[in-house]
Design a protein around this motif. Structure first.
Motif, PDB file in Angstrom:
ATOM      1  N   TYR A 200     -29.010  42.711  41.441  1.00 20.07           N
ATOM      2  CA  TYR A 200     -27.654  42.219  41.684  1.00 20.07           C
ATOM      3  C   TYR A 200     -26.542  43.280  41.741  1.00 20.07           C
ATOM      4  CZ  TYR A 200     -29.686  37.629  40.755  1.00 20.07           C
ATOM      5  OH  TYR A 200     -30.452  36.499  40.810  1.00 20.07           O
ATOM      6  N   PRO A 201     -26.794  44.563  41.478  1.00 17.25           N
ATOM      7  CA  PRO A 201     -25.665  45.500  41.324  1.00 17.25           C
ATOM      8  C   PRO A 201     -25.086  46.036  42.635  1.00 17.25           C
ATOM      9  CG  PRO A 201     -27.701  46.688  40.982  1.00 17.25           C
ATOM     10  CD  PRO A 201     -28.075  45.259  41.251  1.00 17.25           C
ATOM     11  N   SER A 202     -24.392  45.188  43.369  1.00 17.40           N
ATOM     12  CA  SER A 202     -23.693  45.662  44.568  1.00 17.40           C
ATOM     13  C   SER A 202     -22.207  45.840  44.249  1.00 17.40           C
ATOM     14  CB  SER A 202     -23.854  44.661  45.710  1.00 17.40           C
ATOM     15  OG  SER A 202     -23.132  43.473  45.444  1.00 17.40           O
ATOM     16  N   LYS A 203     -21.525  46.664  45.030  1.00 22.47           N
ATOM     17  CA  LYS A 203     -20.087  46.863  44.837  1.00 22.47           C
ATOM     18  C   LYS A 203     -19.327  45.547  45.005  1.00 22.47           C
ATOM     19  CE  LYS A 203     -19.852  51.730  46.262  1.00 22.47           C
ATOM     20  NZ  LYS A 203     -19.273  52.691  47.227  1.00 22.47           N
ATOM     21  N   THR A 204     -19.777  44.741  45.962  1.00 22.27           N
ATOM     22  CA  THR A 204     -19.106  43.466  46.210  1.00 22.27           C
ATOM     23  C   THR A 204     -19.196  42.548  45.001  1.00 22.27           C
ATOM     24  OG1 THR A 204     -19.617  43.636  48.571  1.00 22.27           O
ATOM     25  CG2 THR A 204     -19.043  41.454  47.721  1.00 22.27           C
ATOM     26  N   ASN A 205     -20.379  42.481  44.404  1.00 28.03           N
ATOM     27  CA  ASN A 205     -20.551  41.617  43.232  1.00 28.03           C
ATOM     28  C   ASN A 205     -19.722  42.102  42.051  1.00 28.03           C
ATOM     29  OD1 ASN A 205     -22.303  39.913  44.556  1.00 28.03           O
ATOM     30  ND2 ASN A 205     -24.155  40.896  43.783  1.00 28.03           N
ATOM     31  N   ARG A 206     -19.717  43.410  41.822  1.00 29.35           N
ATOM     32  CA  ARG A 206     -18.942  43.945  40.698  1.00 29.35           C
ATOM     33  C   ARG A 206     -17.444  43.713  40.914  1.00 29.35           C
ATOM     34  NH1 ARG A 206     -22.213  46.942  37.296  1.00 29.35           N
ATOM     35  NH2 ARG A 206     -24.128  47.812  38.193  1.00 29.35           N
ATOM     36  N   ALA A 207     -16.987  43.876  42.147  1.00 30.32           N
ATOM     37  CA  ALA A 207     -15.569  43.642  42.434  1.00 30.32           C
ATOM     38  C   ALA A 207     -15.209  42.171  42.245  1.00 30.32           C
ATOM     39  CB  ALA A 207     -15.252  44.089  43.860  1.00 30.32           C
ATOM     40  N   TRP A 208     -16.093  41.288  42.669  1.00 37.89           N
ATOM     41  CA  TRP A 208     -15.864  39.845  42.508  1.00 37.89           C
ATOM     42  C   TRP A 208     -15.736  39.482  41.029  1.00 37.89           C
ATOM     43  CZ3 TRP A 208     -18.278  35.572  40.330  1.00 37.89           C
ATOM     44  CH2 TRP A 208     -17.909  34.320  40.825  1.00 37.89           C
ATOM     45  N   LEU A 209     -16.594  40.054  40.182  1.00 34.91           N
ATOM     46  CA  LEU A 209     -16.528  39.786  38.747  1.00 34.91           C
ATOM     47  C   LEU A 209     -15.248  40.361  38.128  1.00 34.91           C
ATOM     48  CD1 LEU A 209     -20.264  40.515  37.826  1.00 34.91           C
ATOM     49  CD2 LEU A 209     -19.148  38.274  37.853  1.00 34.91           C
ATOM     50  N   ARG A 210     -14.872  41.576  38.551  1.00 40.60           N
ATOM     51  CA  ARG A 210     -13.635  42.189  38.020  1.00 40.60           C
ATOM     52  C   ARG A 210     -12.415  41.360  38.372  1.00 40.60           C
ATOM     53  NH1 ARG A 210     -15.938  47.111  39.719  1.00 40.60           N
ATOM     54  NH2 ARG A 210     -14.628  47.048  41.595  1.00 40.60           N
ATOM     55  N   ASP A 211     -12.357  40.865  39.603  1.00 41.81           N
ATOM     56  CA  ASP A 211     -11.208  40.075  40.037  1.00 41.81           C
ATOM     57  C   ASP A 211     -11.037  38.817  39.188  1.00 41.81           C
ATOM     58  OD1 ASP A 211     -10.689  41.914  41.995  1.00 41.81           O
ATOM     59  OD2 ASP A 211     -11.620  40.758  43.616  1.00 41.81           O
ATOM     60  N   ARG A 212     -12.125  38.298  38.670  1.00 42.63           N
ATOM     61  CA  ARG A 212     -12.074  37.086  37.851  1.00 42.63           C
ATOM     62  C   ARG A 212     -12.119  37.383  36.360  1.00 42.63           C
ATOM     63  NH1 ARG A 212     -13.571  36.539  42.621  1.00 42.63           N
ATOM     64  NH2 ARG A 212     -13.335  34.613  43.829  1.00 42.63           N
ATOM     65  N   ARG A 213     -12.022  38.665  36.008  1.00 42.07           N
ATOM     66  CA  ARG A 213     -12.015  39.116  34.613  1.00 42.07           C
ATOM     67  C   ARG A 213     -13.267  38.642  33.859  1.00 42.07           C
ATOM     68  NH1 ARG A 213      -5.615  38.215  32.938  1.00 42.07           N
ATOM     69  NH2 ARG A 213      -4.742  39.532  34.608  1.00 42.07           N
ATOM     70  N   ILE A 214     -14.394  38.743  34.537  1.00 41.64           N
ATOM     71  CA  ILE A 214     -15.681  38.410  33.926  1.00 41.64           C
ATOM     72  C   ILE A 214     -16.402  39.720  33.620  1.00 41.64           C
ATOM     73  CG2 ILE A 214     -17.891  37.234  34.212  1.00 41.64           C
ATOM     74  CD1 ILE A 214     -16.526  35.388  36.247  1.00 41.64           C
ATOM     75  N   ALA A 215     -16.728  39.959  32.360  1.00 45.25           N
ATOM     76  CA  ALA A 215     -17.441  41.178  31.990  1.00 45.25           C
ATOM     77  C   ALA A 215     -18.852  41.134  32.562  1.00 45.25           C
ATOM     78  CB  ALA A 215     -17.479  41.320  30.473  1.00 45.25           C
ATOM     79  N   ALA A 216     -19.393  42.312  32.866  1.00 44.83           N
ATOM     80  CA  ALA A 216     -20.713  42.383  33.485  1.00 44.83           C
ATOM     81  C   ALA A 216     -21.601  43.366  32.740  1.00 44.83           C
ATOM     82  CB  ALA A 216     -20.595  42.799  34.954  1.00 44.83           C
TER      83      ALA A 216
END
Length: 297
Positions: A200-216
């Motif tokens: 799952y570690p794509s830049k798009t996924n990490r950015a999506w989680l950051r935008d929603r303030r979800i820790a990963a």
């Protein structure tokens, strides 16, 4: 004596959540036998025609299951037990996400691949154009994408063909998490933290989680680490603390293990992805009830 598929304790929780048997031109018979028959069919993986007569006519049981799959009754049943658990503060919002493959039996592969509906993944009851069946290395397969809470109970899921990449489905699966509130307010959709493996570690996924303030807590793949060495950038924090959290990701594997004890889920024989999802929703509902919700006094 025959083994009950749904115990008295489980039925005491499920019965108030089922549709009313009255208010129709032809009132339904008691729901319990039908639900028992449906559970028996998916636990054993048997064809509908082989459902024992003690549960009633197999065709009546199938019609009831199919009707409730079409109108979303099984998903609403799952949402209701999740709501009760959330009201009791028993949901661990450090969630884990992963997918698992199920082989498609020849009885489930008889429809043409382009006869489904539109690919609207935000509607949990949509029918994919390919019916969630695709060809991969294992032959005709379907893939169950699932996110579970920190105690291994399903929160959201999606059914796709087996050749779909996990990375591309991460945001869609997390958007499927909608736990209703007991009182007023919108359903909860955002977990506190997401644990995922190297699929799952794509830049798009990490950015999506950051935008929603979800820790990963998602480790990098070796090729991503090598690429960053060529073009230096900010490294992903995956120290001892993150590694300790990552050990909790195995709850999703244990969840798959429990679901696949139902042979009708371990091998898909349903023609429609909607019906396969309904069976997973029923099994998931029983997991929630068994782990947390005591029968009413």
């Amino acid at each position: 004596m025959t083994r009950q598929e749904i115990s008295d304790g489980l039925w005491a929780v499920i019965e108030p959540l089922m549709p009313s048997t009255t208010g129709r031109s032809r009132p339904w018979t008691d729901h319990r036998l039908a639900v028992e028959g449906i559970a028996w069919k998916y636990r054993t993986g048997a064809p509908w025609r082989d459902v024992p007569e003690r549960f009633g006519k197999w065709n009546s049981i199938y019609k009831r299951f199919n009707r409730w799959a079409e109108d979303g009754t099984w998903e609403m049943l799952l949402a209701e037990v999740q709501k009760q658990a959330d009201a009791a503060g028993k949901i661990d919002w450090v969630v884990s996400i992963d997918s698992t493959i199920a082989r498609v039996h020849q009885h489930g592969a008889t429809l043409k691949r382009d006869t489904g509906g539109s690919a609207n993944h935000k509607n949990p009851r949509f029918e994919p154009p390919d019916h969630g069946i695709g060809r991969s290395r294992g032959g005709l397969t379907t893939k169950l994408h699932l996110v579970c809470d920190g105690r291994g109970r399903p929160l959201g899921m999606m059914i796709t063909s087996g050749n779909i990449n996990d990375t591309a489905m991460m945001t869609a699966v997390l958007e499927n998490v909608r736990v209703p509130r007991a009182g007023k307010g919108r359903p909860r959709t955002r977990p506190d933290r997401v644990l995922a493996d190297k699929g799952y570690p794509s830049k798009t996924n990490r950015a999506w989680l950051r935008d929603r303030r979800i820790a990963a807590t998602i480790p990098e793949r070796n090729d991503q680490i090598a690429h960053r060495r060529k073009k230096p950038g900010r490294p992903i924090d995956f120290g001892d603390q993150q590694q300790g959290r990552y050990k909790g990701r195995n709850v999703v594997e244990r969840c798959f293990n429990r679901l696949k004890q139902w042979r009708g889920i371990a091998m898909r024989s349903d023609k429609l992805a909607r019906n396969y999802r309904a069976a997973v929703s029923l099994a998931a509902t029983l997991i929630w009830i068994k782990t947390d919700l005591p029968p009413p006094a």
